[in-house]
Enzyme design. Structure first.
Site, short mmCIF file in Angstrom:
data_model
loop_
_atom_site.label_atom_id
_atom_site.label_comp_id
_atom_site.label_asym_id
_atom_site.label_seq_id
_atom_site.Cartn_x
_atom_site.Cartn_y
_atom_site.Cartn_z
N ALA A 138 0.84 -1.20 -0.08
CA ALA A 138 0.01 0.02 0.08
C ALA A 138 0.84 1.36 -0.06
O ALA A 138 0.44 2.16 -0.65
CB ALA A 138 -0.93 -0.16 1.19
N ASN A 166 4.88 -7.44 4.26
CA ASN A 166 4.31 -8.62 4.12
C ASN A 166 3.83 -8.87 2.77
O ASN A 166 3.71 -10.17 2.29
CB ASN A 166 2.91 -8.45 4.91
CG ASN A 166 2.77 -9.29 6.21
OD1 ASN A 166 3.93 -9.82 6.59
ND2 ASN A 166 1.85 -9.40 6.79
N THR A 167 3.67 -7.89 1.91
CA THR A 167 3.38 -8.03 0.58
C THR A 167 4.40 -9.09 -0.13
O THR A 167 4.15 -9.92 -1.01
CB THR A 167 3.25 -6.75 0.07
OG1 THR A 167 2.32 -5.93 0.72
CG2 THR A 167 2.86 -6.69 -1.38
N GLY A 172 1.16 -13.52 -3.66
CA GLY A 172 1.04 -12.97 -5.12
C GLY A 172 -0.37 -12.95 -5.55
O GLY A 172 -0.18 -12.75 -7.06
N ARG A 410 -10.87 -20.88 4.49
CA ARG A 410 -9.83 -20.69 5.47
C ARG A 410 -10.47 -20.59 7.00
O ARG A 410 -9.68 -21.21 7.83
CB ARG A 410 -8.93 -19.14 5.25
CG ARG A 410 -8.30 -19.17 4.09
CD ARG A 410 -7.76 -17.75 3.90
NE ARG A 410 -7.05 -17.84 2.72
CZ ARG A 410 -6.30 -16.70 2.56
NH1 ARG A 410 -6.20 -15.69 3.15
NH2 ARG A 410 -5.71 -16.63 1.21
N ARG A 557 -12.25 -12.61 5.54
CA ARG A 557 -11.65 -12.14 4.31
C ARG A 557 -11.24 -13.15 3.27
O ARG A 557 -10.70 -14.22 3.65
CB ARG A 557 -10.57 -11.20 4.52
CG ARG A 557 -9.81 -10.68 3.15
CD ARG A 557 -8.38 -9.94 3.58
NE ARG A 557 -7.48 -10.83 4.15
CZ ARG A 557 -6.57 -11.55 3.15
NH1 ARG A 557 -6.73 -11.54 1.93
NH2 ARG A 557 -5.95 -12.56 3.71
N ALA A 562 -6.66 -9.13 -0.57
CA ALA A 562 -6.02 -8.29 0.24
C ALA A 562 -5.23 -7.39 -0.60
O ALA A 562 -5.02 -6.25 -0.63
CB ALA A 562 -5.04 -8.55 1.04
P1 ADP Z 1 0.24 -3.63 3.47
O1 ADP Z 1 0.03 -4.90 2.76
O2 ADP Z 1 -0.87 -3.06 4.18
O3 ADP Z 1 0.87 -2.62 2.32
P2 ADP Z 1 2.85 -4.65 4.44
O4 ADP Z 1 3.17 -5.49 5.48
O5 ADP Z 1 3.04 -4.98 2.82
O6 ADP Z 1 1.34 -4.01 4.47
O7 ADP Z 1 3.71 -3.33 4.60
C1 ADP Z 1 3.60 -2.61 5.81
C2 ADP Z 1 5.11 -2.04 5.81
O8 ADP Z 1 5.25 -1.13 6.99
C3 ADP Z 1 6.44 -3.00 6.02
O9 ADP Z 1 7.05 -2.88 5.23
C4 ADP Z 1 6.71 -2.71 7.62
O10 ADP Z 1 8.08 -2.96 7.92
C5 ADP Z 1 6.48 -1.14 7.62
N1 ADP Z 1 6.38 -0.49 8.98
C6 ADP Z 1 5.58 -1.34 10.04
N2 ADP Z 1 5.57 -0.34 11.22
C7 ADP Z 1 6.36 0.57 10.95
C8 ADP Z 1 6.72 1.72 11.56
N3 ADP Z 1 6.54 2.04 12.84
N4 ADP Z 1 7.50 2.42 10.94
C9 ADP Z 1 8.13 2.55 9.64
N5 ADP Z 1 7.54 1.27 8.79
C10 ADP Z 1 6.73 0.36 9.53
#
Ligand code: ADP
Length: 581
Positions: A138, A166-167, A172, A410, A557, A562
């Site tokens: 995101a 997590n992406t 994918g 799930r 979900r 997602a």
């Molecule tokens: P989404 O699928 O919602 O985009 P992701 O898990 O792909 O979520 O990405 C969330 C990102 O935010 C990760 O790269 C994580 O390391 C980062 N993150 C989480 N907490 C913090 C924080 N406090 N400061 C900076 N980055 C953060």
């Protein structure tokens, strides 16, 4: 790659300059390199020592994602704890620790003399047009969209030393109705309306219809955006997910890694700054309670990053935060276990907590989704679990009995698995499935690792039963019974369709538990990705996208939803930015 090498050389030069000053000299801020050689690689780390205090540790060569992830929490732990008990460390943790120890030896300091966890309030201040927290799916999407909309100076703060969140770890899969890989018949039958119905019914009719409509109506357009604008490569086939009326999940080449890499490459190409190893802690409000920036920690310093347009939160959910899971989760299983997760340790609810502090409404916080089949040793997905959709792959419990329709959704699968003895179940792949799917050639590394971890056995059915302590007689009875039902094609026990007989010979059996996968709760937003307060009013200057958002799906979900959601709301968040007055 080249810039990384130059960076490492620069660090070595800095270290050579600084290490020439002994700890008794006047120099108070010093970087030191350390390394540890394993059989396969040299692990290099850098430590920052300032005023006799260990301030920051960073992994320099980070092409092993398991090691990168481990380094984040291990280094935080080392920075806080003088009592490092190596006995409890995993192999990777030990190797990282030895590299840190070597850096400290190189500094001339004694580990025990170093002061730990001492934050110096050296504040640096930065100003940008757009500030985004979290460089996952995101966040990177918001950044790219903001740039395309004409904003110049954009920064993404990222806690880890790499982007993707997590992406990057996801499979994918991206659901889009009427997509280019559906055949003519499916394209004719499928529609945004049916996708919306699936999403809503998949969430047991408890989701937010307005937000779900945004996803259903924009999924296809944004799949094209990924393909045509970002350069994401898609495979030529589709995956079916439980709860979707039509097979409509596009598969990204190299799974989440492919998506994350394409987004990072695009962001780099168009000049978006990603401030790595920078952990956002707190949102900054102005006198009118408008969000104007964020306070973060970076290499032992507190920095303030201000924005002309407000802040986009894209920090993901809270699946890796055990205490939040216990605070909000209702399930007895969460309360009585330190549950494992499929998520990166960085996904710890930071954005949700920061938003809450400035008055954001939190919604559906108790809706925690488990992923049914994960590795009991690590909480990770099994690639091998793909085989479950085969007509002759079954799940049994510790008593050797089937307990569910293996093709259930799930949530049903997870709930049933959690209630089995020890919360553990066993997936059986018969010789036909192994051969037909070419399992041993597709997943050799995973099979080898799982054997090492003691969660997978290859051999006769009897061998499998003995290895996992399952009564052999029960297991053979279960298979005989299944084969009798397969001859009629109808599963009278669990109503699974199209079952096929299980063959005999050399089996693969692996154990599995359900792990926390997705937190459906988070901050409440409107259709413009603006964060709302308890009264449903907009918090000016605060936007959110991705898993940090709650209340979209309701109680469940569907798979492959997602990714479109993160991309769609990531773009919308950027489109909603306005220069703050
Ligand atoms: P989404 O699928 O919602 O985009 P992701 O898990 O792909 O979520 O990405 C969330 C990102 O935010 C990760 O790269 C994580 O390391 C980062 N993150 C989480 N907490 C913090 C924080 N406090 N400061 C900076 N980055 C953060």
């Amino acid at each position: 790659m080249k810039s990384k090498k130059i960076f490492i050389m620069l660090i070595i030069v800095i270290c050579l300059i600084f290490t020439s000053c002994s700890k008794n000299s006047d120099e108070i801020k010093t970087l030191f390199l350390g390394e540890y050689k394993t059989e396969n690689q040299i692990i290099e780390v850098e430590v920052l020592i300032e005023d006799n205090a260990l301030k920051h540790i960073e992994l320099l060569n980070s092409n092993n994602s398991q090691m990168q992830i481990t380094s984040v929490y291990l280094f935080e732990d080392i920075l806080k704890n003088s009592d490092n008990n190596l006995e409890n460390y995993t192999q990777i943790e030990k190797e990282l620790f030895f590299a840190v120890e070597n850096a400290i030896e190189n500094s001339g300091y004694d580990f025990d003399d170093l002061v730990l966890d001492k934050q110096t309030e050296i504040k640096q201040s930065y100003n940008y047009d757009v500030v985004i927290i979290g460089a996952g799916g995101a966040g990177l999407t918001s950044a790219i969209e903001a740039k395309n909309l004409g904003y110049e100076n954009i920064v993404v703060l990222e806690k880890m030393s790499f982007a993707g969140g997590n992406t990057r770890m996801s499979n994918g899969c991206y659901a889009a109705p009427n997509n280019w890989n559906q055949d003519a018949e499916a394209q004719k039958l499928d529609s945004e309306e049916i996708f919306l119905k699936d999403l809503y019914e998949g969430g047991l009719n408890t989701g937010d219809l307005n937000l779900l409509t945004v996803i259903a109506e924009n999924a296809l357009e944004n799949a094209y955006w990924l393909k045509d604008e970002i350069g994401v490569e898609f495979q030529e086939d589709l995956t079916w997910y439980e709860g979707h009326e039509y097979t409509r999940a596009l598969r990204i080449e190299e799974d989440g890694i492919g998506l994350a890499n394409s987004l990072v490459e695009k962001a780099n190409e168009i000049g978006i700054e990603i401030m790595y190893t920078t952990t956002a802690d707190e949102l900054i409000l102005n006198e009118n309670r408008v969000v104007v920036g964020v306070r973060a920690r970076r290499a032992g310093e507190v920095v303030e990053v201000f924005s002309n347009t407000g802040v986009i939160l894209a920090t993901g959910g809270f699946s890796s935060n055990t205490s939040m899971l216990k605070d909000f989760g209702n399930e007895e299983y969460i309360q009585s276990n330190d549950v494992k997760t499929t998520n990166s340790p960085a996904i710890s609810g930071d954005g949700i907590n920061m938003a809450y502090e400035v008055g954001a409404q939190l919604i559906d916080m108790s809706e925690i989704q488990f992923y049914p089949i994960t590795n009991p040793a690590t909480g990770n997905f099994y690639k091998l679990d793909d085989a479950r959709l085969n007509d002759n792959a079954i799940l049994v419990n510790l008593n050797g009995e089937r307990f569910v329709n293996e093709h259930e959704t799930r949530d049903v699968l997870s709930e049933t698995i959690i209630s089995q003895p020890k919360g553990e179940v066993y997936q059986i792949l018969d010789p036909d499935t192994i051969k037909r799917m070419d399992i041993e050639n597709l997943y050799p590394l995973e099979i080898e690792q799982c054997i090492e971890l003691g969660v997978l056995y290859k051999g006769s059915l009897k061998g499998c039963a003995e290895y996992f302590g399952i009564p052999y007689e029960n297991l053979t009875n279960t298979i005989e019974q299944y084969n009798i039902m397969a001859s009629t094609g109808f599963d009278s026990e669990f109503q699974r369709e199209g079952i096929q007989p299980i063959s005999d010979g050399e089996f693969i059996m692996f154990s599995a538990i359900s792990s926390v996968h997705h937190t459906m709760g988070g901050v409440k937003i409107d259709e413009n990705a603006q964060v709302l307060n308890e009264n449903g009013e907009i918090i000016k200057g605060l936007f959110a996208a991705g898993e940090v958002v709650g209340g979209i799906y309701g109680e469940n979900r569907l798979g492959a939803a997602a990714l479109p959601e993160s991309i769609i709301f990531g773009r919308i968040a950027a489109q909603s930015l306005k220069i703050l007055e």
